[in-house]
Design a protein around this motif. Sequence first.
Motif, PDB file in Angstrom:
ATOM      1  N   ILE A 281       0.852  -1.194   0.000  1.00  0.00           N
ATOM      2  CA  ILE A 281       0.000   0.000   0.000  1.00  0.00           C
ATOM      3  C   ILE A 281       0.884   1.240   0.000  1.00  0.00           C
ATOM      4  CG2 ILE A 281      -1.926   1.176   1.125  1.00  0.00           C
ATOM      5  CD1 ILE A 281      -2.666  -1.515   2.367  1.00  0.00           C
ATOM      6  N   PRO A 284      -2.488   5.054  -0.538  1.00  0.00           N
ATOM      7  CA  PRO A 284      -3.736   4.674   0.132  1.00  0.00           C
ATOM      8  C   PRO A 284      -4.986   5.080  -0.648  1.00  0.00           C
ATOM      9  CG  PRO A 284      -2.196   5.608   1.716  1.00  0.00           C
ATOM     10  CD  PRO A 284      -1.612   5.839   0.362  1.00  0.00           C
ATOM     11  N   GLU A 285      -4.921   6.181  -1.369  1.00  0.00           N
ATOM     12  CA  GLU A 285      -6.093   6.632  -2.122  1.00  0.00           C
ATOM     13  C   GLU A 285      -6.431   5.665  -3.249  1.00  0.00           C
ATOM     14  OE1 GLU A 285      -7.524  10.507  -4.766  1.00  0.00           O
ATOM     15  OE2 GLU A 285      -5.890  10.720  -3.331  1.00  0.00           O
ATOM     16  N   TYR A 287      -5.608   2.522  -3.361  1.00  0.00           N
ATOM     17  CA  TYR A 287      -6.029   1.257  -2.755  1.00  0.00           C
ATOM     18  C   TYR A 287      -7.471   1.348  -2.240  1.00  0.00           C
ATOM     19  CZ  TYR A 287      -5.485  -3.118  -0.168  1.00  0.00           C
ATOM     20  OH  TYR A 287      -5.613  -4.411   0.293  1.00  0.00           O
TER      21      TYR A 287
END
Length: 327
Positions: A281, A284-285, A287
């Motif tokens: 990851i 994060p956005e 994912y």
Amino acid sequence: MEQSERSRASDSRRADRKDVLRDFQVSFFAMSRLVSFPWSFLEKDLEGNTSSALLSDILQQTCRHSLCRKFPPSVRYRKLFLSELIRRQEAAGCDPLDALYDSLAEVVGAGDPTECFKSYLLPGGEPVSLLESVSLISEGTTGLVTWDAALHLAEWALDHRHTFTGRTVLELGSGSGLTGIVICRSCGPRRYVFSDGHPRVLQALRDNVRRNGLSERSSAEVIVEEMDWTTATEDQIGRIGADVVIAADVVYDPAVVEGLVEVLSRILRSSSPEVFVCSAIRNPETYAGFKRLLEAAGVAHQVVSGAVSPVFPYSRDVRMETLKLFT
């Protein structure tokens, strides 16, 4: 009593030395960052005596090992590694080791091609040797190198061999082939289908599969197949008939995530296989967007919990997460 204590201390030193030599070897053949090597043990050994015996053993397990002659890491990497060994030897003032300078002379002035070999050692010591690009991105793709999530998923597979034993496995976005080759060599699948959508990656993948002798060493039927996530047909998915589907480091670009979710959804509807997607990851956005698209497509997910047994060298600073998908 004193004799017994001395004997135990000697045994401990031998065990430490053996572990350090393996750490050097594993890290060298995987072309790990030099800062990750166990230099402190070497420094302590060099400070304690004038002998270059440990340096000699390290050299024999790395640059002078038969695996290095057959599948050498990049010229640049070997130069840096040998230069670091020489620097530490000279700083300690111990007896010079001619073999170190001879090894460096062999690579000084040599050309450094755009591809090199990386070898990842299995728990029993057997190598998985792959020809990879020296650049993270080359020929318009990231699929010509091994990424951390592929190594993490391979470790998870080694801890969960029963998931793959006797089953048909489809891998999406196989890249250089590390995870699949480890599974074929160690987990006993009945059939393994490597897949990718990039022509250059497919050719490199076929070469790496042959290079590791899967047809000779494994009873599994091994196939390398082109699969474009946006055009994969129901017939292709049905013909493969996967019991298990895996993918590693495929959730990295928002532009491809939609196609990935679409093919995963179709695969799950076709035969309800077990599906595992492992991701490092980094964004994060992106994912989170992947998870939202899964939910919109009616695909549920749960995080696979539990640590994996460390086998391969890679950065463990980045968060890894493996999802199990189901409808």
